[in-house]
Every structure is written in structure tokens, then in C-alpha cells.
Design a protein around this motif. Structure first.
Motif, PDB file in Angstrom:
ATOM      1  N   LYS A   1     -11.468  17.956   4.072  1.00 44.74           N
ATOM      2  CA  LYS A   1     -11.767  16.517   4.149  1.00 44.74           C
ATOM      3  C   LYS A   1     -11.658  15.883   2.766  1.00 44.74           C
ATOM      4  O   LYS A   1     -11.094  14.791   2.617  1.00 44.74           O
ATOM      5  N   SER A   2     -12.167  16.547   1.747  1.00 45.26           N
ATOM      6  CA  SER A   2     -12.073  16.026   0.380  1.00 45.26           C
ATOM      7  C   SER A   2     -10.632  15.869  -0.055  1.00 45.26           C
ATOM      8  O   SER A   2     -10.258  14.865  -0.668  1.00 45.26           O
ATOM      9  N   GLU A   3      -9.831  16.868   0.282  1.00 48.52           N
ATOM     10  CA  GLU A   3      -8.424  16.820  -0.089  1.00 48.52           C
ATOM     11  C   GLU A   3      -7.707  15.677   0.628  1.00 48.52           C
ATOM     12  O   GLU A   3      -6.933  14.934   0.021  1.00 48.52           O
ATOM     13  N   VAL A   4      -7.981  15.505   1.913  1.00 47.72           N
ATOM     14  CA  VAL A   4      -7.361  14.427   2.683  1.00 47.72           C
ATOM     15  C   VAL A   4      -7.839  13.067   2.159  1.00 47.72           C
ATOM     16  O   VAL A   4      -7.029  12.152   1.978  1.00 47.72           O
ATOM     17  N   ASP A   5      -9.138  12.939   1.895  1.00 53.39           N
ATOM     18  CA  ASP A   5      -9.665  11.677   1.359  1.00 53.39           C
ATOM     19  C   ASP A   5      -9.009  11.335   0.020  1.00 53.39           C
ATOM     20  O   ASP A   5      -8.644  10.185  -0.227  1.00 53.39           O
ATOM     21  N   GLY A   6      -8.849  12.339  -0.841  1.00 53.56           N
ATOM     22  CA  GLY A   6      -8.200  12.113  -2.131  1.00 53.56           C
ATOM     23  C   GLY A   6      -6.752  11.683  -1.970  1.00 53.56           C
ATOM     24  O   GLY A   6      -6.276  10.775  -2.666  1.00 53.56           O
TER      25      GLY A   6
ATOM     26  N   LEU B   1      -5.444  10.172   0.639  1.00 53.97           N
ATOM     27  CA  LEU B   1      -5.447   8.798   1.158  1.00 53.97           C
ATOM     28  C   LEU B   1      -5.651   7.782   0.044  1.00 53.97           C
ATOM     29  O   LEU B   1      -4.974   6.752   0.001  1.00 53.97           O
ATOM     30  N   LYS B   2      -6.590   8.071  -0.863  1.00 51.44           N
ATOM     31  CA  LYS B   2      -6.865   7.131  -1.957  1.00 51.44           C
ATOM     32  C   LYS B   2      -5.669   6.983  -2.882  1.00 51.44           C
ATOM     33  O   LYS B   2      -5.445   5.914  -3.441  1.00 51.44           O
ATOM     34  N   GLU B   3      -4.908   8.072  -3.056  1.00 47.98           N
ATOM     35  CA  GLU B   3      -3.718   7.990  -3.905  1.00 47.98           C
ATOM     36  C   GLU B   3      -2.574   7.275  -3.203  1.00 47.98           C
ATOM     37  O   GLU B   3      -1.754   6.628  -3.842  1.00 47.98           O
ATOM     38  N   LEU B   4      -2.497   7.403  -1.894  1.00 49.10           N
ATOM     39  CA  LEU B   4      -1.367   6.880  -1.135  1.00 49.10           C
ATOM     40  C   LEU B   4      -1.547   5.433  -0.692  1.00 49.10           C
ATOM     41  O   LEU B   4      -0.581   4.674  -0.650  1.00 49.10           O
ATOM     42  N   ALA B   5      -2.779   5.049  -0.357  1.00 49.60           N
ATOM     43  CA  ALA B   5      -2.989   3.725   0.243  1.00 49.60           C
ATOM     44  C   ALA B   5      -4.273   3.096  -0.276  1.00 49.60           C
ATOM     45  O   ALA B   5      -5.199   3.788  -0.685  1.00 49.60           O
ATOM     46  N   ASP B   6      -4.300   1.767  -0.204  1.00 53.54           N
ATOM     47  CA  ASP B   6      -5.532   1.079  -0.570  1.00 53.54           C
ATOM     48  C   ASP B   6      -6.428   0.968   0.666  1.00 53.54           C
ATOM     49  O   ASP B   6      -6.028   1.322   1.776  1.00 53.54           O
ATOM     50  N   GLU B   7      -7.633   0.480   0.471  1.00 51.94           N
ATOM     51  CA  GLU B   7      -8.616   0.398   1.566  1.00 51.94           C
ATOM     52  C   GLU B   7      -8.112  -0.432   2.740  1.00 51.94           C
ATOM     53  O   GLU B   7      -8.357  -0.101   3.894  1.00 51.94           O
ATOM     54  N   GLU B   8      -7.406  -1.498   2.446  1.00 52.64           N
ATOM     55  CA  GLU B   8      -6.900  -2.377   3.503  1.00 52.64           C
ATOM     56  C   GLU B   8      -5.896  -1.626   4.391  1.00 52.64           C
ATOM     57  O   GLU B   8      -5.937  -1.743   5.620  1.00 52.64           O
ATOM     58  N   GLU B   9      -5.006  -0.857   3.773  1.00 55.35           N
ATOM     59  CA  GLU B   9      -4.031  -0.082   4.548  1.00 55.35           C
ATOM     60  C   GLU B   9      -4.713   1.006   5.377  1.00 55.35           C
ATOM     61  O   GLU B   9      -4.331   1.247   6.526  1.00 55.35           O
TER      62      GLU B   9
END
Length: 97
Positions: free
Chosen positions: A56-61, A63-71
Motif C-alpha cells: 500500500k505504501s509503495e502504491v500510494d507513493g 500515485l503521488k508521483e504520477l498524479a495530483d490529488e484531483e486526478e
């Protein structure tokens, strides 16, 4: 939306990390579920939980690198909409039987 992009090497690096962590989760789940280590269920459950949290930590990280909160929020809404539509389609199909 502030689109972020990875280069090919970055995608490969991230996906390799996700696959590695996923293999650990699946392995721990298999040991826990199959009871291959009778008497050590708590140990395997603990390993499973730790590996799931790592994934989950890896996926969350990622996501944060790939997209912003809105996306990310848009993707969550789209996924929820798709799931609801799939369920409604099944219900309609069963109603017609």
C-alpha cells in the motif's frame, strides 16, 4: 489537473518494485491461507499484514508521483461509477432471466 509523467525507465523501475512487493504479499498469503506452517499462523498473519502495508505504501507513493490529488479523486469516482454500472448490468440481466 497537473499531469505528471514518467519516462520508460521510471515506469519499469516502479512496476518492478510493485511486482516484487506483490510477490511477497501473495507468498505470505499462501503460507497463511494454506496452513503450511501449522502452529505459526500468527507469525504468517503478521508477515502478511506487514507486506500488505508495504505494498500500500509503495502504491500510494507511486500515485503521488504520477498524479495530483484531483486526478486521483477523479479516478476514484470513475472507478466507483464503473463498478456501480457493472453491478446494475448484472442485476438487469438477472431480472430478465
Amino acid at each position: 489537473m497537473n499531469k505528471k509523467e514518467f519516462g520508460a525507465k521510471e515506469y519499469v523501475r516502479h512496476m518492478d518494485g510493485l511486482l516484487f512487493t506483490t510477490r511477497i504479499v501473495v507468498s505470505n498469503l499462501a503460507f497463511n491461507a494454506a496452513g503450511l506452517a501449522a502452529g505459526e499462523e500468527d507469525l504468517h498473519r503478521e508477515k502478511l499484514l506487514k507486506s500488505i502495508v508495504a505494498l500500500k505504501s509503495e502504491v500510494d507513493g507511486l500515485l503521488k508521483e504520477l498524479a495530483d490529488e484531483e486526478e486521483i479523486e477523479w479516478a476514484n469516482r470513475a472507478l466507483t461509477k464503473d463498478s456501480i454500472e457493472a453491478i446494475l448490468k448484472i442485476i438487469r440481466k438477472k431480472g430478465g432471466e
